[in-house]
Write an enzyme that holds these catalytic residues in place. Structure first.
Site, PDB file in Angstrom:
ATOM      1  CG  HIS A  88      -5.603  -7.286  13.648  1.00 12.41           C
ATOM      2  ND1 HIS A  88      -5.520  -7.912  12.438  1.00 12.41           N
ATOM      3  CD2 HIS A  88      -6.734  -7.736  14.206  1.00 12.41           C
ATOM      4  CE1 HIS A  88      -6.566  -8.678  12.248  1.00 12.41           C
ATOM      5  NE2 HIS A  88      -7.327  -8.588  13.321  1.00 12.41           N
ATOM      6  CG  ASP A 148      -7.387  -2.617   2.030  1.00  9.23           C
ATOM      7  OD1 ASP A 148      -7.995  -1.662   1.507  1.00  9.23           O
ATOM      8  OD2 ASP A 148      -6.316  -3.055   1.582  1.00  9.23           O
ATOM      9  CD  GLU A 261      -6.286  -1.241  -1.586  1.00  8.54           C
ATOM     10  OE1 GLU A 261      -6.147  -2.488  -1.691  1.00  8.54           O
ATOM     11  OE2 GLU A 261      -6.590  -0.675  -0.517  1.00  8.54           O
TER      12      GLU A 261
END
Length: 512
Positions: A88, A148, A261
């Protein structure tokens, strides 16, 4: 023992490169392992911006296997080694051009909960989503700090930082580790903690893979709640949004939400970047007539979560939330909330991943830009970036929320701004038909970086990527000398993590 070499391409070495790689092939033959010549996904990462062909992809079964590979690389003058979790990275950080890529997910699976110590002992290649499932199912416990998206490896996020809406309470994931097992660039397998091999411990956490490969980590746990009240509040002015967000993250623990957030969205019906991105479920809708005039091209959403248990009465929960949001200056009528299970809340991005894989955007280029920016510079970021460069969105979320410097141990390797309150600004771009091209997105990112540099903002790139040692020196600032010393101690010939482009192979000889 080594599991196997998945991919090996001696034919990829051209005649012009033979003199540089002449020492590589005999070393591979000494492994005496079967090799297949299939193509490898390790040539790309999630960003799909860079392509590098490794000589081999190796699937180890233990830390000793990894140590053997590094010891082999030490016999070469050119070979490099990159550890790859779930792939990623977005700017080639997990790639190794004509080097070795180690598939960390192949490590022997290990998720052991040590109740007496309050930790989970997990392999570096374990996915956070698997850690969550195991700890919750077996023990009603879970890690305190998250990202997240949970389809990331433990070693991957600990090498970078690991932030989310809980970080203002517990710090990033790098602040929630008791102990690690690390294979250094010297080929040593070492246990490290604050009290044992502490310089390695502090260096590896946030160290971008430069000092060692994390093969095991002990992660702090706490009891899980049953449910979460998930809330989104809409703002028209950044000053109101930021004031409320900063108020919430600086309240004492126990007198605030468990997660804070936020994000910026476009003042339009754009299905990806606009109003439809705000409601929490299909029963809710966004009414733009409630937006007061005049409103600018972008709006702001504060995202909150409060934990509670099944035995708590709804009236008590409503009362507590009423007290916490009382005095906040969001737009009247643009408040969205829903109740979900705790695990469902933490896995909320999984649904987005599934949808992206179906519509093809998961495999599209992702020219992401992640920055940490001082609160003092955020008004200018709003004016010059959100309301100017990004008025049509980025084809994905634009995360914006405050973090606290006091929650980050300065002995560790992550570079953060000097200010006590700084913001994560994350442009999670995704290329799609009809949107900006990859080149246009990359140019926007460069323009944003130019603004930050020319304006003298107090900022750092998160998940950083630079092209030269000089740029890295500026990035780390007064931590650069310490970073170089740690490199000299734990990976002196710069075998590890070549995709970061921090140190060239045998850098100490080159820089003398």
């Amino acid at each position: 023992m080594l599991a196997y070499i998945e991919h090996f391409h001696p034919d990829s070495i051209t005649s012009d490169e033979n003199h540089q790689h002449a020492d590589v092939l005999p070393l591979f033959k000494s492994l005496n392992l079967d090799c297949s010549f299939t193509s490898s996904s390790a040539s790309w990462d999630f960003g799909h911006l860079h392509n590098s062909n490794p000589l081999a992809v190796i699937r180890p079964s233990s830390s000793d296997d990894i140590a053997k590979i590094i010891q082999l690389a030490l016999q070469s003058t050119v070979m490099t080694v990159a550890s790859r979790g779930n792939g990623h990275s977005v700017n080639g950080q997990s790639l190794a051009d004509r080097g070795i890529v180690i598939d960390m997910k192949a490590l022997e699976p290990r998720i052991d909960v040590l109740l007496d110590e309050g930790v989970a002992d997990v392999s570096g290649g374990a996915l956070w989503e698997d850690v969550l499932r195991h700890c919750v199912t077996e023990h009603k416990l879970c890690p305190r700090s998250w990202t997240d998206y949970l389809g990331l490896t433990v070693g991957g996020t600990l090498s970078n930082g690991g932030v989310s809406g809980q970080s203002f309470l517990y710090g990033p994931q790098t602040e929630n580790v008791r102990e690690m097992e690390v294979v250094t660039g010297n080929g040593d397998v070492l246990i490290c903690s604050e009290n044992q091999n502490s310089e390695l411990f502090y260096g590896v956490l946030g160290g971008l893979g430069q000092f060692g490969i994390i093969t095991r980590a002990r992660i702090l746990l706490h009891p899980i709640p049953d449910k979460v009240r998930w809330i989104r509040l809409v703002y028209t002015e950044f000053s109101d949004f930021s004031s409320d967000a900063e108020k919430l993250v600086t309240r004492p623990d126990g007198d605030t939400f468990h997660y804070v957030e936020g994000f910026v969205f476009v003042n339009s019906f754009d299905p990806v970047n606009g109003y439809p991105s705000v409601p929490l479920n299909s029963t809710q809708s966004f009414d733009p007539t409630l937006i007061p005039e005049p409103a600018g091209p972008v709006l702001y959403c504060l995202e909150l979560a409060l934990h509670y248990n099944d035995g708590d009465s709804q009236s008590m929960i409503d009362k507590r939330i009423g007290g916490l949001i009382g005095g906040l200056t969001f737009v009247d009528g643009l408040r969205f909330e829903t109740d979900v299970g705790y695990t469902e809340f933490l896995m909320r991005v999984k649904r987005v991943e599934d949808e992206a894989k179906v519509n093809g955007t998961w495999d599209a280029p992702h020219p992401w830009l992640n920055l940490f920016i001082s609160k003092d510079d955020m008004a200018e970021i709003d004016r010059l970036v959100f309301k100017n460069i990004l008025t049509h969105g980025v084809g994905g979320p634009v995360l914006v929320y405050p973090l606290l410097r006091s929650k980050w141990d300065a002995r560790k390797s992550v570079a953060v701004p000097e200010a006590e309150i700084f913001y994560l600004v994350a442009l999670l771009r995704s290329c799609s038909p009809g949107g900006l091209t990859v080149e246009e997105m990359v140019n926007q990112n460069r323009e944003i970086m130019r603004i930050c540099c020319e304006k003298g903002f107090d900022f750092k790139m998160y998940l950083p990527h630079y092209e030269s040692m000089e740029e890295w020196g500026i990035h780390f600032g007064n931590q650069w000398t310490r970073f170089q010393c740690r490199k000299a101690d734990f990976d002196p010939t710069a075998i590890l993590a070549p995709g970061q482009k921090i140190f060239p192979r045998n850098w100490q000889i080159i820089t003398k």
